[in-house]
Design a protein around this motif. Structure first.
Motif, PDB file in Angstrom:
ATOM      1  N   GLY A   1      -5.351  20.130  41.269  1.00 41.44           N
ATOM      2  CA  GLY A   1      -4.490  20.015  40.091  1.00 41.44           C
ATOM      3  C   GLY A   1      -4.280  21.351  39.382  1.00 41.44           C
ATOM      4  O   GLY A   1      -3.353  21.499  38.581  1.00 41.44           O
ATOM      5  N   ASN A   2      -5.121  22.356  39.682  1.00 45.84           N
ATOM      6  CA  ASN A   2      -5.010  23.644  38.982  1.00 45.84           C
ATOM      7  C   ASN A   2      -3.662  24.329  39.229  1.00 45.84           C
ATOM      8  O   ASN A   2      -3.048  24.869  38.305  1.00 45.84           O
ATOM      9  CB  ASN A   2      -6.130  24.597  39.413  1.00 45.84           C
ATOM     10  N   LEU A   3      -3.211  24.306  40.460  1.00 43.99           N
ATOM     11  CA  LEU A   3      -1.942  24.977  40.761  1.00 43.99           C
ATOM     12  C   LEU A   3      -0.778  24.229  40.106  1.00 43.99           C
ATOM     13  O   LEU A   3       0.191  24.839  39.641  1.00 43.99           O
ATOM     14  CB  LEU A   3      -1.748  25.068  42.275  1.00 43.99           C
ATOM     15  N   GLN A   4      -0.909  22.924  40.041  1.00 44.67           N
ATOM     16  CA  GLN A   4       0.146  22.138  39.381  1.00 44.67           C
ATOM     17  C   GLN A   4       0.184  22.480  37.889  1.00 44.67           C
ATOM     18  O   GLN A   4       1.261  22.520  37.279  1.00 44.67           O
ATOM     19  CB  GLN A   4      -0.093  20.640  39.601  1.00 44.67           C
ATOM     20  N   THR A   5      -0.984  22.747  37.298  1.00 45.05           N
ATOM     21  CA  THR A   5      -1.020  23.184  35.894  1.00 45.05           C
ATOM     22  C   THR A   5      -0.194  24.457  35.734  1.00 45.05           C
ATOM     23  O   THR A   5       0.608  24.592  34.799  1.00 45.05           O
ATOM     24  CB  THR A   5      -2.487  23.446  35.452  1.00 45.05           C
ATOM     25  N   LEU A   6      -0.361  25.406  36.666  1.00 46.41           N
ATOM     26  CA  LEU A   6       0.404  26.668  36.586  1.00 46.41           C
ATOM     27  C   LEU A   6       1.898  26.421  36.790  1.00 46.41           C
ATOM     28  O   LEU A   6       2.736  26.957  36.058  1.00 46.41           O
ATOM     29  CB  LEU A   6      -0.068  27.628  37.689  1.00 46.41           C
ATOM     30  N   PHE A   7       2.216  25.618  37.802  1.00 47.09           N
ATOM     31  CA  PHE A   7       3.630  25.394  38.142  1.00 47.09           C
ATOM     32  C   PHE A   7       4.389  24.789  36.955  1.00 47.09           C
ATOM     33  O   PHE A   7       5.504  25.181  36.662  1.00 47.09           O
ATOM     34  CB  PHE A   7       3.753  24.418  39.324  1.00 47.09           C
ATOM     35  N   PHE A   8       3.766  23.789  36.306  1.00 46.44           N
ATOM     36  CA  PHE A   8       4.536  23.009  35.336  1.00 46.44           C
ATOM     37  C   PHE A   8       4.321  23.457  33.886  1.00 46.44           C
ATOM     38  O   PHE A   8       4.827  22.830  32.964  1.00 46.44           O
ATOM     39  CB  PHE A   8       4.217  21.508  35.508  1.00 46.44           C
ATOM     40  N   HIS A   9       3.584  24.556  33.694  1.00 49.65           N
ATOM     41  CA  HIS A   9       3.333  25.033  32.331  1.00 49.65           C
ATOM     42  C   HIS A   9       4.582  25.709  31.745  1.00 49.65           C
ATOM     43  O   HIS A   9       5.269  26.474  32.422  1.00 49.65           O
ATOM     44  CB  HIS A   9       2.168  26.028  32.346  1.00 49.65           C
ATOM     45  N   GLN A  10       4.856  25.417  30.488  1.00 52.29           N
ATOM     46  CA  GLN A  10       5.972  26.053  29.770  1.00 52.29           C
ATOM     47  C   GLN A  10       5.436  26.725  28.516  1.00 52.29           C
ATOM     48  O   GLN A  10       4.548  26.163  27.873  1.00 52.29           O
ATOM     49  CB  GLN A  10       7.013  25.005  29.368  1.00 52.29           C
ATOM     50  N   PRO A  11       5.930  27.902  28.085  1.00 48.24           N
ATOM     51  CA  PRO A  11       6.931  28.682  28.809  1.00 48.24           C
ATOM     52  C   PRO A  11       6.336  29.322  30.062  1.00 48.24           C
ATOM     53  O   PRO A  11       5.137  29.602  30.108  1.00 48.24           O
ATOM     54  CB  PRO A  11       7.326  29.756  27.782  1.00 48.24           C
ATOM     55  N   GLU A  12       7.212  29.589  31.036  1.00 47.84           N
ATOM     56  CA  GLU A  12       6.744  30.220  32.269  1.00 47.84           C
ATOM     57  C   GLU A  12       6.400  31.684  32.034  1.00 47.84           C
ATOM     58  O   GLU A  12       7.010  32.318  31.185  1.00 47.84           O
ATOM     59  CB  GLU A  12       7.881  30.198  33.303  1.00 47.84           C
ATOM     60  N   ASN A  13       5.474  32.196  32.805  1.00 51.62           N
ATOM     61  CA  ASN A  13       5.213  33.639  32.798  1.00 51.62           C
ATOM     62  C   ASN A  13       5.961  34.223  34.011  1.00 51.62           C
ATOM     63  O   ASN A  13       5.579  33.974  35.159  1.00 51.62           O
ATOM     64  CB  ASN A  13       3.707  33.882  32.919  1.00 51.62           C
ATOM     65  N   PRO A  14       7.051  34.998  33.763  1.00 47.52           N
ATOM     66  CA  PRO A  14       7.900  35.423  34.886  1.00 47.52           C
ATOM     67  C   PRO A  14       7.151  36.242  35.936  1.00 47.52           C
ATOM     68  O   PRO A  14       7.416  36.128  37.126  1.00 47.52           O
ATOM     69  CB  PRO A  14       8.984  36.279  34.216  1.00 47.52           C
ATOM     70  N   GLU A  15       6.183  37.081  35.508  1.00 46.59           N
ATOM     71  CA  GLU A  15       5.469  37.919  36.459  1.00 46.59           C
ATOM     72  C   GLU A  15       4.583  37.063  37.384  1.00 46.59           C
ATOM     73  O   GLU A  15       4.546  37.252  38.605  1.00 46.59           O
ATOM     74  CB  GLU A  15       4.637  38.973  35.702  1.00 46.59           C
ATOM     75  N   VAL A  16       3.871  36.126  36.760  1.00 45.94           N
ATOM     76  CA  VAL A  16       3.023  35.214  37.543  1.00 45.94           C
ATOM     77  C   VAL A  16       3.902  34.449  38.532  1.00 45.94           C
ATOM     78  O   VAL A  16       3.561  34.285  39.711  1.00 45.94           O
ATOM     79  CB  VAL A  16       2.266  34.240  36.592  1.00 45.94           C
ATOM     80  N   LYS A  17       5.046  34.024  38.053  1.00 51.97           N
ATOM     81  CA  LYS A  17       5.929  33.238  38.914  1.00 51.97           C
ATOM     82  C   LYS A  17       6.425  34.055  40.123  1.00 51.97           C
ATOM     83  O   LYS A  17       6.477  33.558  41.244  1.00 51.97           O
ATOM     84  CB  LYS A  17       7.123  32.730  38.098  1.00 51.97           C
ATOM     85  N   ARG A  18       6.770  35.320  39.876  1.00 56.77           N
ATOM     86  CA  ARG A  18       7.230  36.189  40.973  1.00 56.77           C
ATOM     87  C   ARG A  18       6.131  36.367  42.028  1.00 56.77           C
ATOM     88  O   ARG A  18       6.398  36.406  43.225  1.00 56.77           O
ATOM     89  CB  ARG A  18       7.592  37.582  40.429  1.00 56.77           C
ATOM     90  N   GLN A  19       4.899  36.490  41.540  1.00 52.69           N
ATOM     91  CA  GLN A  19       3.789  36.724  42.470  1.00 52.69           C
ATOM     92  C   GLN A  19       3.494  35.466  43.288  1.00 52.69           C
ATOM     93  O   GLN A  19       3.271  35.531  44.498  1.00 52.69           O
ATOM     94  CB  GLN A  19       2.565  37.206  41.693  1.00 52.69           C
ATOM     95  N   ILE A  20       3.506  34.319  42.612  1.00 54.09           N
ATOM     96  CA  ILE A  20       3.273  33.063  43.345  1.00 54.09           C
ATOM     97  C   ILE A  20       4.439  32.797  44.307  1.00 54.09           C
ATOM     98  O   ILE A  20       4.243  32.340  45.436  1.00 54.09           O
ATOM     99  CB  ILE A  20       3.079  31.883  42.362  1.00 54.09           C
ATOM    100  N   CYS A  21       5.638  33.150  43.879  1.00 59.29           N
ATOM    101  CA  CYS A  21       6.824  32.928  44.716  1.00 59.29           C
ATOM    102  C   CYS A  21       6.700  33.673  46.058  1.00 59.29           C
ATOM    103  O   CYS A  21       7.092  33.158  47.100  1.00 59.29           O
ATOM    104  CB  CYS A  21       8.070  33.382  43.953  1.00 59.29           C
ATOM    105  N   SER A  22       6.112  34.863  46.025  1.00 54.89           N
ATOM    106  CA  SER A  22       5.911  35.622  47.273  1.00 54.89           C
ATOM    107  C   SER A  22       5.017  34.866  48.241  1.00 54.89           C
ATOM    108  O   SER A  22       5.249  34.865  49.454  1.00 54.89           O
ATOM    109  CB  SER A  22       5.217  36.957  46.980  1.00 54.89           C
ATOM    110  N   VAL A  23       3.977  34.262  47.688  1.00 50.15           N
ATOM    111  CA  VAL A  23       3.072  33.477  48.537  1.00 50.15           C
ATOM    112  C   VAL A  23       3.847  32.297  49.127  1.00 50.15           C
ATOM    113  O   VAL A  23       3.772  32.015  50.329  1.00 50.15           O
ATOM    114  CB  VAL A  23       1.843  32.990  47.733  1.00 50.15           C
ATOM    115  N   LEU A  24       4.637  31.626  48.287  1.00 49.66           N
ATOM    116  CA  LEU A  24       5.392  30.466  48.772  1.00 49.66           C
ATOM    117  C   LEU A  24       6.480  30.864  49.769  1.00 49.66           C
ATOM    118  O   LEU A  24       6.985  30.029  50.512  1.00 49.66           O
ATOM    119  CB  LEU A  24       6.026  29.693  47.607  1.00 49.66           C
ATOM    120  N   ALA A  25       6.852  32.150  49.769  1.00 49.35           N
ATOM    121  CA  ALA A  25       7.822  32.635  50.764  1.00 49.35           C
ATOM    122  C   ALA A  25       7.110  33.069  52.052  1.00 49.35           C
ATOM    123  O   ALA A  25       7.757  33.501  53.004  1.00 49.35           O
ATOM    124  CB  ALA A  25       8.626  33.792  50.187  1.00 49.35           C
TER     125      ALA A  25
END
Ligand code: FAD
Length: 414
Positions: free
Chosen positions: A357-381
């Motif tokens: 559930g920890n990653l889901q906490t990060l994914f669905f948290h608002q407001p988003e942190n754009p830098e964190v999102k960019r870094q996680i996005c690389s992993v998902l790519a």
């Protein structure tokens, strides 16, 4: 018995086998691919990651795929109740491909293998590997039954086992090891998507989280069909009564977002259920052989990493075999095993933290942190070897830490 001699025998003509064979052929190495099915054949694994485009491009298989017109995938959407988190591959930390495809694998794998055959690689369809003996020097004798059930033998300096769920060498050489991941299963089918909305919404690949460990995938294809599948703990999926069609129909009711779209839509085939899909092995290589793709390791479908690992390991394995055949020294433990296990361990942390559930906490948290999102996005790519990305290098701690901080902040503000 008929005997043949090749330098490299590749078992399986899925993405893994095609990528390794294409590379070896380009290096002038005599390679034969044996494939037990007749293509096109169904296999699951329909959502790709941008990273695998690098592999198809490098071995000259990308143009044929591009010409087919598969649905383009520019990111991924995750839904949980009324919360939505969308990743856009063009907004990621690591440089690299910012799109890929979502594909019916029967078509995709057929295009791949046709391209391979065009390059002059011999692919024997309907030929099943039934036995392998490898001597202490790594020289192997593989027994294969042809399409008429007639056995013959192939002597090879190297075997690349890309047999996917066939897991030929793990079975024959006793290399299987229980996965460290929990027992999860999946049930899925394809539908004609008659209620597909117009525009972007209709083509978006989505993961709808029903509860922390239960989710639905929706993968629309360019041919008007859509793949739908549920994933969850084995016991949970088994608790639904009736045939597989009845089970999947009941499960679809759990999705507030998608129930109306798929209500009453006919399944194109009786849903398939794969139980306890996570697989692991004791070793990834040995004298005279290397395991690539799913025959080596499979974690979980949640981040669509399967095909990308299949092509990453295939390309690396083929490159190292080429070095060996050219008389160069290779440290297989370091150059192959450590590298592949490094990437697997990054995704493994993401899978574990998804289901905790920890990653889901990060994914669905608002407001988003754009830098964190960019870094996680690389992993998902699929760019999981980028050491400049803290969400790669500290994968086993960072998700938990950030989720903990979010939880504390949420408690404070309540
Ligand atoms: P495969 O594509 O399975 O190809 C192996 C080939 O070997 C087959 O054609 C088979 O016929 C052949 N073979 C087997 N035994 C023999 C034999 N004895 N002799 C000769 N040939 C043989 N991955 C993703 O990237 N995205 C996803 O969205 C995704 N979703 C998934 C959902 C579920 C529920 C599961 C369980 C997996 C999912 N995967 C996904 C993983 C994906 O299916 C695999 O990682 C991928 O297909 C591996 O490719 P491969 O080339 O290693 O094997």
């Amino acid at each position: 018995m008929n005997q043949r001699l090749v330098e490299v025998l590749v078992i399986g003509a899925g993405p893994s086998g095609c990528v390794s064979a294409a590379y070896l052929q380009s290096q002038g190495i005599k390679v034969q691919v044996v494939e037990k099915s007749i293509f096109p054949r169904f296999v699951i694994g329909e959502s790709l990651l941008p990273r695998c485009m690098d592999h198809f491009e490098e071995v000259g298989l990308l143009n044929g795929l591009d010409a087919f017109g598969f649905e383009k995938k520019f990111g991924a959407r995750f839904i949980k109740g009324d919360k939505i988190c969308e990743f856009d591959f063009s907004k990621k930390h690591t440089e690299g491909w910012d799109w890929t495809w979502q594909v019916p694998r029967a078509d995709f794998d057929k295009v791949l293998v046709d391209e391979l055959v065009k390059k002059g690689v011999e692919v024997s369809f309907g030929h099943e590997v039934v036995d392998v003996v490898i001597d202490e020097n790594g020289v192997s004798v593989t027994t294969i039954k042809d399409e008429n059930g007639v056995p013959y033998q192939v002597n090879a300096k190297y075997i690349i086992d890309s047999s996917g769920y066939g897991r030929v060498l793990p079975r024959l050489l006793d290399l299987d090891k229980p996965s460290a991941l929990p027992n999860h299963s999946s049930i899925f089918t394809h539908v004609v998507d008659v209620n597909r909305p117009e525009g972007r919404e209709g083509t978006l690949i989505t993961f709808d989280v029903i509860e922390t460990e239960v989710w639905l995938w929706v993968i629309p294809f360019s041919n008007g069909r859509t793949s739908i599948g549920y994933v969850g703990p084995t016991e949970f999926l088994e608790s639904f009564e009736g045939s597989k069609s009845e089970k999947l129909s009941q499960l679809l009711r759990l999705s507030d977002y998608y129930y109306e779209r798929f209500k009453g839509v006919d399944f194109l085939f009786e849903p398939v259920m794969i139980k306890n899909y996570s697989k692991s092995v004791k070793q990834l290589f040995g004298k005279g052989f290397v395991l690539t793709g799913n025959s080596a390791e499979f974690l979980d479908p949640v981040f669509s990493s399967g095909v990308t690992f299949a092509t990453e390991s295939a390309l690396l394995g083929a490159k190292l075999i080429t070095k060996v055949l050219n008389g160069q020294a290779v440290d297989w433990e370091k150059e192959y095993s450590d590298y592949i296990r490094e990437g697997v361990s990054v995704f493994s942390s993401y899978v574990k933290e998804w289901y905790s559930g920890n990653l889901q906490t990060l994914f669905f948290h608002q407001p988003e942190n754009p830098e964190v999102k960019r870094q996680i996005c690389s992993v998902l790519a699929g760019y999981v070897w980028d050491k400049t990305n803290p969400f790669v290098t500290k994968h086993n701690r960072l998700i938990r830490t950030v989720a903990h901080i979010i939880d504390l902040e949420t408690q404070k503000s309540e």
